[in-house]
Motif scaffolding. Sequence first.
Motif, PDB file in Angstrom:
ATOM      1  N   VAL A 625      60.561  14.777  65.855  1.00  0.00           N
ATOM      2  CA  VAL A 625      60.555  15.514  64.597  1.00  0.00           C
ATOM      3  C   VAL A 625      61.601  16.617  64.704  1.00  0.00           C
ATOM      4  CG1 VAL A 625      58.756  17.102  65.388  1.00  0.00           C
ATOM      5  CG2 VAL A 625      59.084  16.754  62.942  1.00  0.00           C
ATOM      6  N   GLY A 626      62.256  16.947  63.570  1.00  0.00           N
ATOM      7  CA  GLY A 626      63.245  18.020  63.552  1.00  0.00           C
ATOM      8  C   GLY A 626      62.624  19.323  63.086  1.00  0.00           C
ATOM      9  N   TYR A 627      63.081  20.411  63.668  1.00  0.00           N
ATOM     10  CA  TYR A 627      62.535  21.736  63.356  1.00  0.00           C
ATOM     11  C   TYR A 627      63.710  22.666  63.073  1.00  0.00           C
ATOM     12  CZ  TYR A 627      59.438  25.803  63.918  1.00  0.00           C
ATOM     13  OH  TYR A 627      58.698  26.949  63.730  1.00  0.00           O
ATOM     14  N   ILE A 628      63.791  23.189  61.847  1.00  0.00           N
ATOM     15  CA  ILE A 628      64.915  24.042  61.452  1.00  0.00           C
ATOM     16  C   ILE A 628      64.727  25.423  62.053  1.00  0.00           C
ATOM     17  CG2 ILE A 628      66.152  25.069  59.522  1.00  0.00           C
ATOM     18  CD1 ILE A 628      65.164  22.746  57.793  1.00  0.00           C
ATOM     19  N   THR A 629      65.705  25.864  62.843  1.00  0.00           N
ATOM     20  CA  THR A 629      65.651  27.187  63.461  1.00  0.00           C
ATOM     21  C   THR A 629      66.615  28.120  62.752  1.00  0.00           C
ATOM     22  OG1 THR A 629      67.403  26.685  65.043  1.00  0.00           O
ATOM     23  CG2 THR A 629      65.150  26.140  65.693  1.00  0.00           C
ATOM     24  N   LYS A 630      66.454  29.388  62.976  1.00  0.00           N
ATOM     25  CA  LYS A 630      67.330  30.370  62.342  1.00  0.00           C
ATOM     26  C   LYS A 630      68.627  30.492  63.124  1.00  0.00           C
ATOM     27  CE  LYS A 630      67.573  35.152  60.764  1.00  0.00           C
ATOM     28  NZ  LYS A 630      66.899  36.466  60.729  1.00  0.00           N
ATOM     29  N   GLY A 631      69.728  30.042  62.500  1.00  0.00           N
ATOM     30  CA  GLY A 631      71.054  30.207  63.097  1.00  0.00           C
ATOM     31  C   GLY A 631      71.390  29.228  64.193  1.00  0.00           C
ATOM     32  N   ARG A 632      70.440  28.289  64.559  1.00  0.00           N
ATOM     33  CA  ARG A 632      70.738  27.349  65.641  1.00  0.00           C
ATOM     34  C   ARG A 632      70.528  25.897  65.217  1.00  0.00           C
ATOM     35  NH1 ARG A 632      67.048  29.028  70.395  1.00  0.00           N
ATOM     36  NH2 ARG A 632      65.596  29.386  68.681  1.00  0.00           N
ATOM     37  N   GLY A 633      70.576  25.662  63.916  1.00  0.00           N
ATOM     38  CA  GLY A 633      70.476  24.308  63.417  1.00  0.00           C
ATOM     39  C   GLY A 633      69.094  23.722  63.573  1.00  0.00           C
ATOM     40  N   VAL A 634      69.062  22.395  63.853  1.00  0.00           N
ATOM     41  CA  VAL A 634      67.797  21.670  63.961  1.00  0.00           C
ATOM     42  C   VAL A 634      67.495  21.379  65.434  1.00  0.00           C
ATOM     43  CG1 VAL A 634      66.574  19.545  63.382  1.00  0.00           C
ATOM     44  CG2 VAL A 634      68.035  20.645  61.674  1.00  0.00           C
ATOM     45  N   SER A 635      66.304  21.783  65.846  1.00  0.00           N
ATOM     46  CA  SER A 635      65.850  21.509  67.210  1.00  0.00           C
ATOM     47  C   SER A 635      64.944  20.280  67.162  1.00  0.00           C
ATOM     48  CB  SER A 635      65.085  22.716  67.760  1.00  0.00           C
ATOM     49  OG  SER A 635      64.577  22.444  69.035  1.00  0.00           O
ATOM     50  N   VAL A 636      65.230  19.280  68.017  1.00  0.00           N
ATOM     51  CA  VAL A 636      64.483  18.020  68.007  1.00  0.00           C
ATOM     52  C   VAL A 636      63.413  18.050  69.103  1.00  0.00           C
ATOM     53  CG1 VAL A 636      64.631  15.515  68.257  1.00  0.00           C
ATOM     54  CG2 VAL A 636      66.474  16.779  67.113  1.00  0.00           C
ATOM     55  N   HIS A 637      62.160  17.783  68.697  1.00  0.00           N
ATOM     56  CA  HIS A 637      61.018  17.825  69.614  1.00  0.00           C
ATOM     57  C   HIS A 637      60.286  16.489  69.600  1.00  0.00           C
ATOM     58  CE1 HIS A 637      60.839  22.345  69.985  1.00  0.00           C
ATOM     59  NE2 HIS A 637      61.535  22.231  68.863  1.00  0.00           N
ATOM     60  N   ARG A 638      59.539  16.200  70.679  1.00  0.00           N
ATOM     61  CA  ARG A 638      58.551  15.127  70.600  1.00  0.00           C
ATOM     62  C   ARG A 638      57.494  15.531  69.576  1.00  0.00           C
ATOM     63  NH1 ARG A 638      57.616  15.468  76.863  1.00  0.00           N
ATOM     64  NH2 ARG A 638      55.550  14.629  76.407  1.00  0.00           N
ATOM     65  N   ASP A 639      56.967  14.566  68.854  1.00  0.00           N
ATOM     66  CA  ASP A 639      56.082  14.919  67.734  1.00  0.00           C
ATOM     67  C   ASP A 639      54.768  15.562  68.175  1.00  0.00           C
ATOM     68  OD1 ASP A 639      54.790  12.736  68.789  1.00  0.00           O
ATOM     69  OD2 ASP A 639      54.557  11.675  66.871  1.00  0.00           O
ATOM     70  N   ASN A 640      54.438  15.470  69.480  1.00  0.00           N
ATOM     71  CA  ASN A 640      53.220  16.119  69.968  1.00  0.00           C
ATOM     72  C   ASN A 640      53.499  17.413  70.726  1.00  0.00           C
ATOM     73  OD1 ASN A 640      54.446  14.897  72.135  1.00  0.00           O
ATOM     74  ND2 ASN A 640      52.537  14.211  73.106  1.00  0.00           N
ATOM     75  N   CYS A 641      54.717  17.936  70.611  1.00  0.00           N
ATOM     76  CA  CYS A 641      55.086  19.169  71.326  1.00  0.00           C
ATOM     77  C   CYS A 641      54.294  20.351  70.765  1.00  0.00           C
ATOM     78  CB  CYS A 641      56.584  19.431  71.193  1.00  0.00           C
ATOM     79  SG  CYS A 641      57.105  20.947  72.024  1.00  0.00           S
ATOM     80  N   PRO A 642      53.615  21.123  71.621  1.00  0.00           N
ATOM     81  CA  PRO A 642      52.808  22.251  71.134  1.00  0.00           C
ATOM     82  C   PRO A 642      53.641  23.386  70.560  1.00  0.00           C
ATOM     83  CG  PRO A 642      52.876  22.229  73.536  1.00  0.00           C
ATOM     84  CD  PRO A 642      53.513  20.958  73.082  1.00  0.00           C
ATOM     85  N   ASN A 643      54.958  23.381  70.830  1.00  0.00           N
ATOM     86  CA  ASN A 643      55.813  24.452  70.316  1.00  0.00           C
ATOM     87  C   ASN A 643      56.265  24.224  68.873  1.00  0.00           C
ATOM     88  OD1 ASN A 643      55.780  25.933  72.743  1.00  0.00           O
ATOM     89  ND2 ASN A 643      57.312  24.565  73.620  1.00  0.00           N
ATOM     90  N   VAL A 644      55.948  23.058  68.314  1.00  0.00           N
ATOM     91  CA  VAL A 644      56.303  22.780  66.919  1.00  0.00           C
ATOM     92  C   VAL A 644      55.218  23.349  66.017  1.00  0.00           C
ATOM     93  CG1 VAL A 644      56.727  20.998  65.195  1.00  0.00           C
ATOM     94  CG2 VAL A 644      57.591  20.710  67.519  1.00  0.00           C
ATOM     95  N   ILE A 645      55.599  24.262  65.178  1.00  0.00           N
ATOM     96  CA  ILE A 645      54.650  24.870  64.240  1.00  0.00           C
ATOM     97  C   ILE A 645      54.545  23.992  63.010  1.00  0.00           C
ATOM     98  CG2 ILE A 645      54.151  26.916  62.847  1.00  0.00           C
ATOM     99  CD1 ILE A 645      55.890  28.504  64.833  1.00  0.00           C
ATOM    100  N   GLU A 646      53.323  23.722  62.601  1.00  0.00           N
ATOM    101  CA  GLU A 646      53.114  22.893  61.408  1.00  0.00           C
ATOM    102  C   GLU A 646      53.517  23.684  60.172  1.00  0.00           C
ATOM    103  OE1 GLU A 646      52.349  19.807  61.225  1.00  0.00           O
ATOM    104  OE2 GLU A 646      52.109  19.522  63.376  1.00  0.00           O
ATOM    105  N   ASP A 647      54.739  23.505  59.737  1.00  0.00           N
ATOM    106  CA  ASP A 647      55.280  24.232  58.582  1.00  0.00           C
ATOM    107  C   ASP A 647      56.211  23.301  57.826  1.00  0.00           C
ATOM    108  OD1 ASP A 647      56.552  25.867  56.783  1.00  0.00           O
ATOM    109  OD2 ASP A 647      56.807  27.548  58.180  1.00  0.00           O
TER     110      ASP A 647
END
Length: 743
Positions: A625-647
Motif C-alpha cells: 500500500v502507498g502512504y503519502i508523506t509530507k515532502g517525501r512522496g509516497v512511502s510503500v509498505h507491506r499492507d500489514n505494517c503497523p506503521n501505516v495509519i488508517e487514513d
Amino acid sequence: MSKHKVWSAEDLFNEVNKYMNKDHVDIIKKAYNYAADCHEGQSRQSGEPYIVHPIQVASILAQLRMDPETISAGLLHDVVEDTNATLDDIDEKFGKNVEIIVDGVTKLGKIKYKSNQEQLAENHRKLLLAMCSDIRVMIVKLADRLHNMRTLRHLKPEKQWRISNETLEIYAPLADRLGIGTIKWELEDISLRYLNPQQYYKIVHLMNSKRNERVAYVNEAVKEVKKQVSDMNLPNVEVYGRPKHLYSIYRKMVIKHKKFGQIYDLLAVRCIVDSIKDCYAVLGAIHTKWSPMPGRFKDYIAMPKANMYQSLHTTVFGPGGKPLEVQIRTKKMHQIAEYGVAAHWAYKEGMTDEVQASSDNNRLNWFKRIIEIQEDTDNASEFMDGVKGELFGDHVYAFTPQGDVLELPKGAGPLDMAYLIHTDVGNHTTGAKVNGVIEPLDYEIKTGDIVTIMTSTSSTGPSQDWENLVTTSRAKHKIRQFFRHKDREKNIAIGKDLLNQAIKDNGYDISDVLTKPNMDRLLNKTYYKSIDDMYAELGFGNKQPNGLVNILTLQIRDDAEKKRQEQEQKDILENHQTIEKNNDHPNNKNSKLNKPSDGVVIKDVDNLLIRLSHCCAPVPGDKIVGYITKGRGVSVHRDNCPNVIEDDDRLVNVNWDIPDDSHTLFNAYVQVEGYNRNSMLNDVIKNVSGVCKQINSVEGRVDHDKTVTISLKISVKNLAQLEMVMNHVKNVHDVYFVKRPFK
C-alpha cells in the motif's frame, strides 16, 4: 569443584514430604505443575529443559527447610520474566505472599536504561528494597544465584567473569549478612574458580599436597578433644574436623599476604554442645589441655556478629605444638551459622508469618539502613555504592558506656555512632570520649573502643562541615535533613528562582507554565507532598529543575504537537487534491504507467517520488500500500505494517511492476530466535547462504534466558526466494522461530 546432584521433581516432593503436611506438599506440587506448563518447550544454555532450573532452586530452599510459599516462589521465580504468565496470575493461583516474592526476584524488563550498568544497579536496588519488605525474596534469589553459579560452565568466559564478579560483590556478602554460611561459602569458592583460576587451582593443589597428613592431624586432635570432654560428663557433645573454604584461604594468602603454612585455621575442630554454659566449660577444658595462642581468642557468643552468628573461636598450640583452631557453639548457634535468617523462616507448622517476620526484624536492623540509603538518593548506582560501602565492607564493633555493642563500617567516627544511637543524640553532639580520653570528631573508631558521646541541650545542631566528618549514609542523611528543615524558607525562595529561570531557558512563558493544572500534575507524578516541598528540594540542591520543567510543560508540548499534526494533515490533503487535479487534466487522459521507482508504480501518476519503506522492507510478491508523506512522496509498505495509519486521505493504490527477467534485488529483514548453543550463528548463516548469495549485515544478541536473537539483512529477488530462505533456517537445530520483523 564438587558435583552436585540434579534433583528431579520427585526428589523435591520427597524432601518436602519429610517436614511438611500433605496440604502444604500439594501446594508445592501445584506450583511445579504450573511452572512446568509455563516453561514448556524452553531450554537452558546447557540444553536441558528449562524447568530443571526452578526444580534445583526449590530443592536448595527445601534443604534450608523453607516454608511452602518460599518453595513455591522458587519454582515460579522465572515465569513472569520468561513466559506469558503475569503477577496477577501468580496472585490469583498462589496468593499475595508468593506474588510479592516472585515480583521481588523478577528483573526490571520493560524499562530502557542508558547502560547495562544502570540496568544492573536498578535491578539490585529493586531486589534489596523488596527484601526489606519480605526477607524471603533474597533467600529465593540466593538459591537462584547458587544454582546458576553451579552451571556457569555452560556460558562464555566473559559472561562467567561478569556473573562471578557480581556474585562476589553483591550476593556472597548478602548471604553473609543474612548469616547463610552454607550458601555464602559455595558462592565465594565458585566465583574464585572463574575470576582467578590460577590462584584457585594453586590452593586446591596446596590443599591436596599434604591432605593425608592434615587429616591424620585433625583426627588426632578430635580424639584428644573428645577425651577431654568425656571426662566432663557433658551430654550430647559432637566433635569433628572442619574443612577450610578455598576463598577464605585465598583472602588470607593474597589480601593479607600470608603464606599457606601461616594460615592457622586451615586445621580446625568444631564442638557442638547443648548449652552456652557447656560452651565455656569446653573452652576451659581445651585451654587446660593446650596453651592458647595470644590474641587468637574471639567470643562471638558475648558479642554476636550482625548476621546473628555466635560461637567461641580459639587457636591453640595443639598436638605436636602445631596451631589448631577450635570453634565451640550450641546446636541452635550452629543452625544459625549454617542457615542464618533462613533458620528463622524455616517451616514451622502453626507459626504465623507475622511472628516470624517480627523475629527477623528484631535481628536485622540493618534493613533500616538500606531504606535510609534509598531515601537519600534516587540514583541507583549511588544507592548500590552506599550499600556496598556501608553494609558489605569491613566493620568495627564499638561499645557504649552501658556495654551495648554497635556495628559500624570501617572508617566511621563518633558522629556516625551518635546518629546510629538516635537522631537527637547526633544533632546535639558536642564531643566524644574514646576509652575515657577526649578525641576529635574525626577520630576513626576501632574494634573494642568504648565510645561516650557528649551532648548538650543548648547545642544549635550540626555544623555544615559535619557531612565531611561522617562515613555512614544514615549520618549524612540526618545532617542533610537537619539543614533542609532549618533553611527551608531560604531554600523555597532559591528553588522558585531556579525553576523560573529554567522555564525561561527552555523558551516558555512562566505564566503559561505555572498554572494550577500543571502544578497539580507535577505533584501527582512526583513524591512531593506540596509545591513548597518541591521548591525546598530544588533550593537545597537535591533536584535539578529541568526534569520538573519537562513535567510542567507536558500539556503545552502536547498541544503544540497536536497543532503541528493538524497542519501536516492539511498540507497532505492539499497535496493529494493537487495530484487528483493533475490526473483530470486532458493532456494526462491517455498517459501510460509512470516509470517504476523501486519496481513500484502508481497508475496514471507521474513525477511523484516513490520509495520502499525501511520499517517493513516489502519485496515483490508482498501485498503493498502507498502512504503519502509530507515532502517525501509516497512511502510503500507491506499492507500489514503497523506503521501505516488508517487514513483514507493518505493512502493510495500501488502495484509491483517487475519484469520476469529482472535481476533487481530487494533488501529484506529476517529475525531468528533460538537456543544459544555453540555454532548456532554459523549454522544460520550457512543455511541463508545456501539460498541467498548476498547477506548485507548480521547482528546477534543473547538474552538472560540463554535465547539468542540473530537479525539479518539480506538481498532477495522476491517473496518466494525470501520464504525459501526462512524455511531453510527453520530447519536449523535449536531454532525456535523465524520471522520478518517490523522496525
